[in-house]
Design a protein around this motif. Structure first.
Motif, PDB file in Angstrom:
ATOM      1  N   VAL A 204      38.125   6.307 -68.768  1.00 16.59           N
ATOM      2  CA  VAL A 204      37.227   6.254 -69.928  1.00 16.59           C
ATOM      3  C   VAL A 204      36.279   7.445 -69.852  1.00 16.59           C
ATOM      4  CG1 VAL A 204      35.532   4.913 -71.222  1.00 16.59           C
ATOM      5  CG2 VAL A 204      37.359   3.731 -69.983  1.00 16.59           C
ATOM      6  N   ALA A 205      36.214   8.212 -70.915  1.00 18.39           N
ATOM      7  CA  ALA A 205      35.413   9.439 -70.939  1.00 18.39           C
ATOM      8  C   ALA A 205      33.964   9.118 -71.283  1.00 18.39           C
ATOM      9  CB  ALA A 205      36.005  10.423 -71.940  1.00 18.39           C
ATOM     10  N   ALA A 206      33.302   8.403 -70.389  1.00 19.51           N
ATOM     11  CA  ALA A 206      31.917   7.992 -70.647  1.00 19.51           C
ATOM     12  C   ALA A 206      31.148   7.920 -69.342  1.00 19.51           C
ATOM     13  CB  ALA A 206      31.882   6.641 -71.350  1.00 19.51           C
ATOM     14  N   GLU A 207      29.913   8.366 -69.391  1.00 19.40           N
ATOM     15  CA  GLU A 207      29.034   8.320 -68.221  1.00 19.40           C
ATOM     16  C   GLU A 207      28.086   7.140 -68.258  1.00 19.40           C
ATOM     17  OE1 GLU A 207      27.074  12.049 -67.751  1.00 19.40           O
ATOM     18  OE2 GLU A 207      28.938  13.141 -67.306  1.00 19.40           O
ATOM     19  N   HIS A 208      28.050   6.419 -69.380  1.00 21.81           N
ATOM     20  CA  HIS A 208      27.133   5.290 -69.519  1.00 21.81           C
ATOM     21  C   HIS A 208      27.829   4.133 -70.219  1.00 21.81           C
ATOM     22  CE1 HIS A 208      24.375   8.736 -69.065  1.00 21.81           C
ATOM     23  NE2 HIS A 208      23.564   7.868 -68.498  1.00 21.81           N
ATOM     24  N   PHE A 209      27.353   2.921 -69.959  1.00 15.85           N
ATOM     25  CA  PHE A 209      27.837   1.723 -70.637  1.00 15.85           C
ATOM     26  C   PHE A 209      26.646   0.843 -70.968  1.00 15.85           C
ATOM     27  CE2 PHE A 209      27.265   0.128 -66.399  1.00 15.85           C
ATOM     28  CZ  PHE A 209      27.150  -1.250 -66.486  1.00 15.85           C
ATOM     29  N   LEU A 210      26.869  -0.153 -71.819  1.00 17.13           N
ATOM     30  CA  LEU A 210      25.811  -1.071 -72.217  1.00 17.13           C
ATOM     31  C   LEU A 210      25.890  -2.340 -71.383  1.00 17.13           C
ATOM     32  CD1 LEU A 210      25.930  -0.782 -76.127  1.00 17.13           C
ATOM     33  CD2 LEU A 210      24.498   0.493 -74.506  1.00 17.13           C
ATOM     34  N   ALA A 211      24.874  -2.595 -70.597  1.00 17.67           N
ATOM     35  CA  ALA A 211      24.772  -3.855 -69.859  1.00 17.67           C
ATOM     36  C   ALA A 211      24.472  -4.973 -70.850  1.00 17.67           C
ATOM     37  CB  ALA A 211      23.684  -3.762 -68.807  1.00 17.67           C
ATOM     38  N   ILE A 212      25.002  -6.165 -70.578  1.00 11.78           N
ATOM     39  CA  ILE A 212      24.909  -7.271 -71.534  1.00 11.78           C
ATOM     40  C   ILE A 212      24.305  -8.514 -70.887  1.00 11.78           C
ATOM     41  CG2 ILE A 212      26.829  -6.503 -72.978  1.00 11.78           C
ATOM     42  CD1 ILE A 212      28.637  -8.481 -71.440  1.00 11.78           C
ATOM     43  N   ASP A 213      23.801  -9.406 -71.760  1.00 15.82           N
ATOM     44  CA  ASP A 213      23.348 -10.706 -71.286  1.00 15.82           C
ATOM     45  C   ASP A 213      24.542 -11.665 -71.262  1.00 15.82           C
ATOM     46  OD1 ASP A 213      23.787 -11.805 -73.837  1.00 15.82           O
ATOM     47  OD2 ASP A 213      21.680 -11.733 -74.421  1.00 15.82           O
ATOM     48  N   PRO A 214      24.366 -12.905 -70.842  1.00 14.75           N
ATOM     49  CA  PRO A 214      25.507 -13.821 -70.760  1.00 14.75           C
ATOM     50  C   PRO A 214      26.165 -14.147 -72.095  1.00 14.75           C
ATOM     51  CG  PRO A 214      23.764 -14.571 -69.307  1.00 14.75           C
ATOM     52  CD  PRO A 214      23.183 -13.451 -70.117  1.00 14.75           C
ATOM     53  N   THR A 215      25.514 -13.831 -73.235  1.00 13.42           N
ATOM     54  CA  THR A 215      26.156 -14.027 -74.535  1.00 13.42           C
ATOM     55  C   THR A 215      26.755 -12.731 -75.068  1.00 13.42           C
ATOM     56  OG1 THR A 215      24.228 -13.575 -75.959  1.00 13.42           O
ATOM     57  CG2 THR A 215      24.412 -15.799 -75.019  1.00 13.42           C
ATOM     58  N   ALA A 216      26.815 -11.694 -74.218  1.00 10.74           N
ATOM     59  CA  ALA A 216      27.443 -10.402 -74.529  1.00 10.74           C
ATOM     60  C   ALA A 216      26.641  -9.538 -75.494  1.00 10.74           C
ATOM     61  CB  ALA A 216      28.874 -10.585 -75.028  1.00 10.74           C
ATOM     62  N   ILE A 217      25.336  -9.797 -75.608  1.00  8.65           N
ATOM     63  CA  ILE A 217      24.436  -8.933 -76.379  1.00  8.65           C
ATOM     64  C   ILE A 217      23.843  -7.893 -75.420  1.00  8.65           C
ATOM     65  CG2 ILE A 217      22.240  -8.855 -77.623  1.00  8.65           C
ATOM     66  CD1 ILE A 217      24.528  -9.987 -79.269  1.00  8.65           C
ATOM     67  N   PRO A 218      23.786  -6.607 -75.821  1.00  4.76           N
ATOM     68  CA  PRO A 218      23.196  -5.597 -74.939  1.00  4.76           C
ATOM     69  C   PRO A 218      21.776  -5.945 -74.526  1.00  4.76           C
ATOM     70  CG  PRO A 218      24.375  -4.533 -76.733  1.00  4.76           C
ATOM     71  CD  PRO A 218      24.359  -6.003 -77.042  1.00  4.76           C
ATOM     72  N   LEU A 219      21.484  -5.719 -73.265  1.00  3.69           N
ATOM     73  CA  LEU A 219      20.145  -5.967 -72.752  1.00  3.69           C
ATOM     74  C   LEU A 219      19.150  -4.979 -73.358  1.00  3.69           C
ATOM     75  CD1 LEU A 219      20.998  -6.518 -68.965  1.00  3.69           C
ATOM     76  CD2 LEU A 219      20.339  -8.265 -70.641  1.00  3.69           C
ATOM     77  N   PRO A 220      17.863  -5.349 -73.403  1.00  2.00           N
ATOM     78  CA  PRO A 220      16.841  -4.456 -73.980  1.00  2.00           C
ATOM     79  C   PRO A 220      16.476  -3.331 -73.014  1.00  2.00           C
ATOM     80  CG  PRO A 220      15.819  -6.469 -73.220  1.00  2.00           C
ATOM     81  CD  PRO A 220      17.301  -6.673 -73.043  1.00  2.00           C
ATOM     82  N   GLU A 221      17.427  -2.436 -72.811  1.00  2.00           N
ATOM     83  CA  GLU A 221      17.241  -1.315 -71.894  1.00  2.00           C
ATOM     84  C   GLU A 221      18.144  -0.181 -72.351  1.00  2.00           C
ATOM     85  OE1 GLU A 221      20.418  -1.952 -68.358  1.00  2.00           O
ATOM     86  OE2 GLU A 221      18.767  -3.396 -68.298  1.00  2.00           O
ATOM     87  N   PRO A 222      17.902   1.037 -71.873  1.00  2.00           N
ATOM     88  CA  PRO A 222      18.803   2.144 -72.220  1.00  2.00           C
ATOM     89  C   PRO A 222      20.183   1.936 -71.600  1.00  2.00           C
ATOM     90  CG  PRO A 222      16.709   2.946 -71.326  1.00  2.00           C
ATOM     91  CD  PRO A 222      16.766   1.475 -71.057  1.00  2.00           C
ATOM     92  N   PRO A 223      21.189   2.658 -72.071  1.00  2.00           N
ATOM     93  CA  PRO A 223      22.507   2.575 -71.455  1.00  2.00           C
ATOM     94  C   PRO A 223      22.438   2.882 -69.956  1.00  2.00           C
ATOM     95  CG  PRO A 223      22.651   3.743 -73.536  1.00  2.00           C
ATOM     96  CD  PRO A 223      21.189   3.545 -73.264  1.00  2.00           C
ATOM     97  N   ARG A 224      23.237   2.168 -69.170  1.00  2.45           N
ATOM     98  CA  ARG A 224      23.256   2.359 -67.727  1.00  2.45           C
ATOM     99  C   ARG A 224      24.300   3.399 -67.328  1.00  2.45           C
ATOM    100  NH1 ARG A 224      22.968  -3.627 -64.826  1.00  2.45           N
ATOM    101  NH2 ARG A 224      21.073  -4.348 -65.895  1.00  2.45           N
ATOM    102  N   ALA A 225      23.991   4.131 -66.281  1.00  2.36           N
ATOM    103  CA  ALA A 225      24.963   5.062 -65.724  1.00  2.36           C
ATOM    104  C   ALA A 225      26.097   4.281 -65.067  1.00  2.36           C
ATOM    105  CB  ALA A 225      24.296   5.987 -64.707  1.00  2.36           C
ATOM    106  N   VAL A 226      27.318   4.764 -65.259  1.00  2.00           N
ATOM    107  CA  VAL A 226      28.463   4.110 -64.627  1.00  2.00           C
ATOM    108  C   VAL A 226      28.582   4.481 -63.152  1.00  2.00           C
ATOM    109  CG1 VAL A 226      29.735   4.008 -66.798  1.00  2.00           C
ATOM    110  CG2 VAL A 226      30.079   5.964 -65.265  1.00  2.00           C
ATOM    111  N   ALA A 227      27.978   5.582 -62.761  1.00  5.00           N
ATOM    112  CA  ALA A 227      28.112   6.080 -61.382  1.00  5.00           C
ATOM    113  C   ALA A 227      27.691   5.016 -60.378  1.00  5.00           C
ATOM    114  CB  ALA A 227      27.272   7.341 -61.190  1.00  5.00           C
ATOM    115  N   GLY A 228      28.530   4.811 -59.373  1.00  4.67           N
ATOM    116  CA  GLY A 228      28.216   3.856 -58.318  1.00  4.67           C
ATOM    117  C   GLY A 228      28.420   2.412 -58.693  1.00  4.67           C
TER     118      GLY A 228
END
Length: 358
Positions: A204-228
């Motif tokens: 996947v050509a992406a350095e960031h993803f959206l972290a989600i809550d248990p109902t699959a809604i993005p958390l109130p934060e910026p996109p997270r780095a995939v690294a590590g």
């Protein structure tokens, strides 16, 4: 017609008597894309393997009754809003819009009766070197409580020897939101192979993803780095290599069910690459959308049967869904899904198939 790259027949009939048509677009060799007008569904996608054979690589049903009986989005065009909107609610020009909720507390994939359940009209069929079919659907103002009439035009076109292009456009008569995608479930070993996609190698050509809550809604934060993290697919990894790691985000999604953040310039670019180890099939997905949902089939539970009468179970296939980010109507920091009169929404995705070199 002898030598024709397009054929059309009746695939089934709706309870009200309207026919559901199937259009077959052919590329080189045995490459085919079979489209049905109910839900603008990719009913089958026949792609080459490394030994010169061809097989269907998308889940679905052999007969229309299967699509009518169960709403599982197999190969469907989903809208008006693909993915989730928190609480089914958003504000537009100071007015609160309340959508039906159909996925826990949230609205998912257009609500109770989305575009995947509509009969699309055939607006045109093109023969020639790049055979194509254009389908249209008009969603009236207030459908599923979405504001504005939305006129949608979708073209499937064979644009290479083993390449399917999907172009969607939409126009509105008043401010609204729109976010469309195709929801095909891919297994590059074959739809009836009985094999898992956990050993498919994904990039996947992406350095960031959206972290989600248990109902699959993005958390109130910026996109997270995939690294590590187990979400780093910048280099190819087997889908199942890290899927059982003790990671809070894997728990929230029951596996991968997350949006990866792509470029926002609106240009067609490589987003993902999927390779099957046994068949040697490779699929590259190009899109102009700002995100792609990677879904590892976590909620497929064996309650329905698909092609060949086989039960569809967890990790039998995976989705790669290009679209605007989930819950974007409530997140001004996300790419905007707003569409105003005079503007044109454009979604372009290309599925390019190849085989591993010997």
């Amino acid at each position: 017609m002898a030598g024709s790259k397009i054929t059309k027949d009746v695939f089934g009939t709706l309870p009200d008597g309207r026919n559901v048509e199937r259009i077959v677009l052919r590329g080189e060799g045995g490459f085919e894309a079979r489209i049905i007008t109910h839900g603008a569904v990719i009913q089958a996608l026949i792609a080459p393997d490394a030994k010169g054979g061809y097989d269907d690589v998308v889940l679905g049903h052999d007969a229309f009754a299967g699509y009518l009986a169960e709403r599982k989005f197999l190969g469907a065009t989903v809208g008006r809003y693909a993915n989730r909107i928190a609480r089914g609610q958003f504000s537009l020009d100071g007015e609160t819009v309340q959508l039906p909720v159909n996925n826990g507390p949230n609205a998912l994939h257009g609500g109770l009766d989305g575009f995947d359940r509509k009969l699309w009209a055939i607006a045109g069929i093109e023969e020639g070197a790049e055979p194509a079919v254009t389908l249209t659907y008009t969603s009236p103002h207030g459908e599923e409580n979405y504001p504005g009439r939305l006129d949608v035009r979708l073209t499937y076109r064979v644009t290479g020897p083993a390449e399917l292009s999907l172009m969607m456009e939409a126009r509105t008569d008043r401010p609204t939101i729109v976010n469309l995608t195709n929801h095909s479930f891919f297994n590059l070993e074959g739809a009836t192979s009985g094999t898992s996609i956990l050993d498919h190698r994904l990039t996947v050509a992406a350095e960031h993803f959206l972290a989600i809550d248990p109902t699959a809604i993005p958390l109130p934060e910026p996109p997270r780095a995939v690294a590590g993290t187990p979400f780093d697919f910048r280099n190819p990894h087997a889908v199942g290599e890290r899927i059982r790691e003790n990671d809070r985000q894997l728990q929230s999604g029951r596996g991968y069910d997350h949006t990866y953040c792509l470029g926002r310039d609106g240009k067609l670019a490589l987003a993902a690459r999927l390779e099957a180890p046994r068949s040697g099939r490779i699929m590259e997905l190009f899109t102009n959308q700002p995100g792609i949902q990677v879904y590892s089939g976590n909620y497929l539970d064996g309650t329905i049967s698909g092609k060949g009468g086989k039960l569809i179970r967890q990790s039998d296939a995976m989705c790669l869904e290009p679209h605007i980010w989930p819950d974007a109507p409530n997140r001004p920091d996300f790419p905007s899904p707003r569409l105003d009169p005079g503007q044109v929404y454009r979604h372009h995705t290309v599925y390019r198939f190849a085989v591993r070199a010997p």
